[in-house]
Design a protein around this motif. Structure first.
Motif, PDB file in Angstrom:
ATOM      1  N   HIS A   1      42.223  -1.360 109.651  1.00  0.00           N
ATOM      2  CA  HIS A   1      42.254  -1.509 111.110  1.00  0.00           C
ATOM      3  C   HIS A   1      40.886  -1.230 111.730  1.00  0.00           C
ATOM      4  CE1 HIS A   1      46.422  -1.957 110.522  1.00  0.00           C
ATOM      5  NE2 HIS A   1      46.776  -0.681 110.550  1.00  0.00           N
ATOM      6  N   VAL A   2      40.219  -0.174 111.252  1.00  0.00           N
ATOM      7  CA  VAL A   2      38.902   0.184 111.797  1.00  0.00           C
ATOM      8  C   VAL A   2      37.900  -0.933 111.531  1.00  0.00           C
ATOM      9  CG1 VAL A   2      36.940   1.755 111.577  1.00  0.00           C
ATOM     10  CG2 VAL A   2      39.269   2.666 111.675  1.00  0.00           C
ATOM     11  N   LEU A   3      37.890  -1.448 110.301  1.00  0.00           N
ATOM     12  CA  LEU A   3      36.978  -2.536 109.969  1.00  0.00           C
ATOM     13  C   LEU A   3      37.308  -3.799 110.758  1.00  0.00           C
ATOM     14  CD1 LEU A   3      36.724  -2.076 106.095  1.00  0.00           C
ATOM     15  CD2 LEU A   3      34.896  -1.719 107.755  1.00  0.00           C
ATOM     16  N   GLY A   4      38.592  -4.042 110.990  1.00  0.00           N
ATOM     17  CA  GLY A   4      38.998  -5.210 111.762  1.00  0.00           C
ATOM     18  C   GLY A   4      38.499  -5.150 113.196  1.00  0.00           C
ATOM     19  N   VAL A   5      38.653  -3.985 113.821  1.00  0.00           N
ATOM     20  CA  VAL A   5      38.158  -3.812 115.192  1.00  0.00           C
ATOM     21  C   VAL A   5      36.634  -3.962 115.219  1.00  0.00           C
ATOM     22  CG1 VAL A   5      37.871  -2.161 117.076  1.00  0.00           C
ATOM     23  CG2 VAL A   5      40.087  -2.364 115.919  1.00  0.00           C
ATOM     24  N   ALA A   6      35.963  -3.355 114.239  1.00  0.00           N
ATOM     25  CA  ALA A   6      34.499  -3.447 114.173  1.00  0.00           C
ATOM     26  C   ALA A   6      34.051  -4.894 114.021  1.00  0.00           C
ATOM     27  CB  ALA A   6      33.970  -2.602 113.020  1.00  0.00           C
ATOM     28  N   GLY A   7      34.698  -5.634 113.131  1.00  0.00           N
ATOM     29  CA  GLY A   7      34.332  -7.028 112.914  1.00  0.00           C
ATOM     30  C   GLY A   7      34.549  -7.878 114.152  1.00  0.00           C
ATOM     31  N   ALA A   8      35.683  -7.669 114.847  1.00  0.00           N
ATOM     32  CA  ALA A   8      35.970  -8.429 116.060  1.00  0.00           C
ATOM     33  C   ALA A   8      34.939  -8.145 117.150  1.00  0.00           C
ATOM     34  CB  ALA A   8      37.378  -8.102 116.559  1.00  0.00           C
ATOM     35  N   VAL A   9      34.602  -6.876 117.320  1.00  0.00           N
ATOM     36  CA  VAL A   9      33.610  -6.503 118.330  1.00  0.00           C
ATOM     37  C   VAL A   9      32.248  -7.106 117.994  1.00  0.00           C
ATOM     38  CG1 VAL A   9      32.310  -4.575 119.310  1.00  0.00           C
ATOM     39  CG2 VAL A   9      34.787  -4.389 119.037  1.00  0.00           C
ATOM     40  N   MET A  10      31.864  -7.032 116.735  1.00  0.00           N
ATOM     41  CA  MET A  10      30.546  -7.519 116.326  1.00  0.00           C
ATOM     42  C   MET A  10      30.410  -9.027 116.514  1.00  0.00           C
ATOM     43  SD  MET A  10      30.130  -5.102 112.949  1.00  0.00           S
ATOM     44  CE  MET A  10      28.514  -5.625 112.409  1.00  0.00           C
ATOM     45  N   VAL A  11      31.440  -9.777 116.150  1.00  0.00           N
ATOM     46  CA  VAL A  11      31.341 -11.237 116.298  1.00  0.00           C
ATOM     47  C   VAL A  11      31.355 -11.636 117.766  1.00  0.00           C
ATOM     48  CG1 VAL A  11      33.812 -11.843 116.195  1.00  0.00           C
ATOM     49  CG2 VAL A  11      32.103 -13.410 115.257  1.00  0.00           C
ATOM     50  N   LEU A  12      32.059 -10.865 118.598  1.00  0.00           N
ATOM     51  CA  LEU A  12      32.060 -11.141 120.036  1.00  0.00           C
ATOM     52  C   LEU A  12      30.710 -10.803 120.663  1.00  0.00           C
ATOM     53  CD1 LEU A  12      35.629  -9.891 120.987  1.00  0.00           C
ATOM     54  CD2 LEU A  12      34.780 -12.227 121.223  1.00  0.00           C
ATOM     55  N   VAL A  13      30.129  -9.669 120.275  1.00  0.00           N
ATOM     56  CA  VAL A  13      28.810  -9.296 120.792  1.00  0.00           C
ATOM     57  C   VAL A  13      27.778 -10.350 120.404  1.00  0.00           C
ATOM     58  CG1 VAL A  13      26.913  -7.646 120.562  1.00  0.00           C
ATOM     59  CG2 VAL A  13      29.261  -6.827 120.861  1.00  0.00           C
ATOM     60  N   TRP A  14      27.836 -10.793 119.172  1.00  0.00           N
ATOM     61  CA  TRP A  14      26.888 -11.808 118.705  1.00  0.00           C
ATOM     62  C   TRP A  14      26.970 -13.078 119.559  1.00  0.00           C
ATOM     63  CZ3 TRP A  14      28.022 -15.645 114.298  1.00  0.00           C
ATOM     64  CH2 TRP A  14      26.905 -16.500 114.117  1.00  0.00           C
ATOM     65  N   ASN A  15      28.187 -13.593 119.731  1.00  0.00           N
ATOM     66  CA  ASN A  15      28.337 -14.883 120.396  1.00  0.00           C
ATOM     67  C   ASN A  15      28.284 -14.818 121.916  1.00  0.00           C
ATOM     68  OD1 ASN A  15      28.995 -17.148 118.302  1.00  0.00           O
ATOM     69  ND2 ASN A  15      30.051 -15.311 117.567  1.00  0.00           N
ATOM     70  N   ILE A  16      28.607 -13.666 122.487  1.00  0.00           N
ATOM     71  CA  ILE A  16      28.544 -13.543 123.942  1.00  0.00           C
ATOM     72  C   ILE A  16      27.176 -13.039 124.395  1.00  0.00           C
ATOM     73  CG2 ILE A  16      29.488 -12.319 125.941  1.00  0.00           C
ATOM     74  CD1 ILE A  16      32.207 -12.333 124.525  1.00  0.00           C
ATOM     75  N   TYR A  17      26.680 -11.988 123.750  1.00  0.00           N
ATOM     76  CA  TYR A  17      25.408 -11.384 124.182  1.00  0.00           C
ATOM     77  C   TYR A  17      24.199 -12.158 123.660  1.00  0.00           C
ATOM     78  CZ  TYR A  17      21.687  -7.954 124.796  1.00  0.00           C
ATOM     79  OH  TYR A  17      20.511  -7.338 125.146  1.00  0.00           O
ATOM     80  N   PHE A  18      24.189 -12.452 122.356  1.00  0.00           N
ATOM     81  CA  PHE A  18      23.027 -13.115 121.768  1.00  0.00           C
ATOM     82  C   PHE A  18      23.066 -14.639 121.901  1.00  0.00           C
ATOM     83  CE2 PHE A  18      22.879  -9.037 119.555  1.00  0.00           C
ATOM     84  CZ  PHE A  18      21.515  -8.755 119.582  1.00  0.00           C
ATOM     85  N   ARG A  19      24.259 -15.229 121.794  1.00  0.00           N
ATOM     86  CA  ARG A  19      24.365 -16.691 121.803  1.00  0.00           C
ATOM     87  C   ARG A  19      24.718 -17.277 123.155  1.00  0.00           C
ATOM     88  NH1 ARG A  19      21.535 -19.190 119.330  1.00  0.00           N
ATOM     89  NH2 ARG A  19      20.330 -17.270 119.235  1.00  0.00           N
ATOM     90  N   GLY A  20      24.964 -16.448 124.163  1.00  0.00           N
ATOM     91  CA  GLY A  20      25.131 -16.964 125.520  1.00  0.00           C
ATOM     92  C   GLY A  20      26.536 -17.077 126.043  1.00  0.00           C
ATOM     93  N   GLY A  21      27.549 -16.874 125.204  1.00  0.00           N
ATOM     94  CA  GLY A  21      28.916 -16.906 125.697  1.00  0.00           C
ATOM     95  C   GLY A  21      29.790 -17.919 124.988  1.00  0.00           C
ATOM     96  N   LEU A  22      31.023 -18.042 125.471  1.00  0.00           N
ATOM     97  CA  LEU A  22      32.032 -18.929 124.893  1.00  0.00           C
ATOM     98  C   LEU A  22      32.495 -19.915 125.950  1.00  0.00           C
ATOM     99  CD1 LEU A  22      34.222 -16.127 123.252  1.00  0.00           C
ATOM    100  CD2 LEU A  22      32.332 -17.348 122.167  1.00  0.00           C
ATOM    101  N   ALA A  23      32.780 -21.153 125.539  1.00  0.00           N
ATOM    102  CA  ALA A  23      33.250 -22.143 126.510  1.00  0.00           C
ATOM    103  C   ALA A  23      34.066 -23.220 125.814  1.00  0.00           C
ATOM    104  CB  ALA A  23      32.079 -22.779 127.240  1.00  0.00           C
TER     105      ALA A  23
END
Length: 230
Positions: A15-37
């Motif tokens: 569960h901990v790794l799952g939450v970490a992975g979800a947060v990391m992929v969201l940070v990457w694509n929203i913060y670094f890649r500009g967002g989702l659409a």
């Protein structure tokens, strides 16, 4: 073969790794890649949905579905339903994620299905769908005979583990492919984004590893082990 570690304890790590992975992929694509659409003149925002849904869907939700039979202290019928629903969510999210990759390529004038990652991705989603449909028909509704269920179970488990391992491996391959493109386009090979992508892939692999360890570990005493598919 089974581990003498309680599945519940290993599931906490999952569960901990799952939450970490979800947060990391969201940070990457929203913060670094500009967002989702879903629709955008910037086609990269459309593609960004792909890695988010593939990781959260096939890898994380799929992993939670696998460990539900070993980590949850519920009755067999309840765990069967949870197992089925979680896999359905994983399949739906994964299908949408693949669609978004095609959508990005088509609207950007890019070729489809030219990489090993894309070939494996189509194979994974097809096998995942076949596995889910077979499990639904044989083990849930209308349900096969007791002989069919008994003979199918080892193959259902083995096939499920194979498809899941393939999904995790292909997710790591996808992170590598995308990062290679980004580095070729000029991002810093030792920058924060590159490190984030690599660590996200590592977390995905660790998550998959602990999912499999949980599946091989000891279920709660009240668990009915007469049916424990993956």
């Amino acid at each position: 073969m089974g581990l003498e570690i309680k599945a519940l304890y290993l599931s906490y790590v999952v569960h901990v790794l799952g939450v970490a992975g979800a947060v990391m992929v969201l940070v990457w694509n929203i913060y670094f890649r500009g967002g989702l659409a879903w629709e955008s003149s910037n086609k990269n925002l459309i593609f960004n949905v792909h890695p988010v849904l593939m990781l959260i869907g096939l890898v994380i939700m799929g992993g939670e579905a696998i460990i539900s039979y070993k980590a949850l202290p519920f009755k067999k019928a309840e765990k069967k339903l949870i197992h089925l629903v979680l896999h359905a969510i994983a399949l739906i999210l994964g299908s949408i994620g693949i669609y978004m990759a095609f959508k990005n390529h088509n609207e950007s004038g890019l070729a489809n299905l030219y990489s090993l990652h894309s070939w494996l991705g189509i194979g994974v989603i097809a096998l995942y769908g076949i596995q889910w449909i077979y499990g639904f028909v044989v083990f849930f509704y209308p349900g096969g005979s007791s002989d069919i269920r008994r003979e199918s179970l080892p193959w259902h488990v083995l096939f499920g583990m194979f498809v899941y391992i393939l999904a995790v491996a292909n997710s790591a391959l996808g992170f590598l492919e995308k990062l290679t493109f980004l580095e070729s386009s000029g991002i810093d090979k030792y920058g924060s984004e590159a490190f984030l992508v690599n660590f996200t892939a590592i977390v995905a692999v660790l998550y998959g590893t602990f999912v499999l360890l949980t599946a091989l570990s000891r279920a709660p005493a009240e668990d009915d082990n007469s049916y424990s598919p993956i």
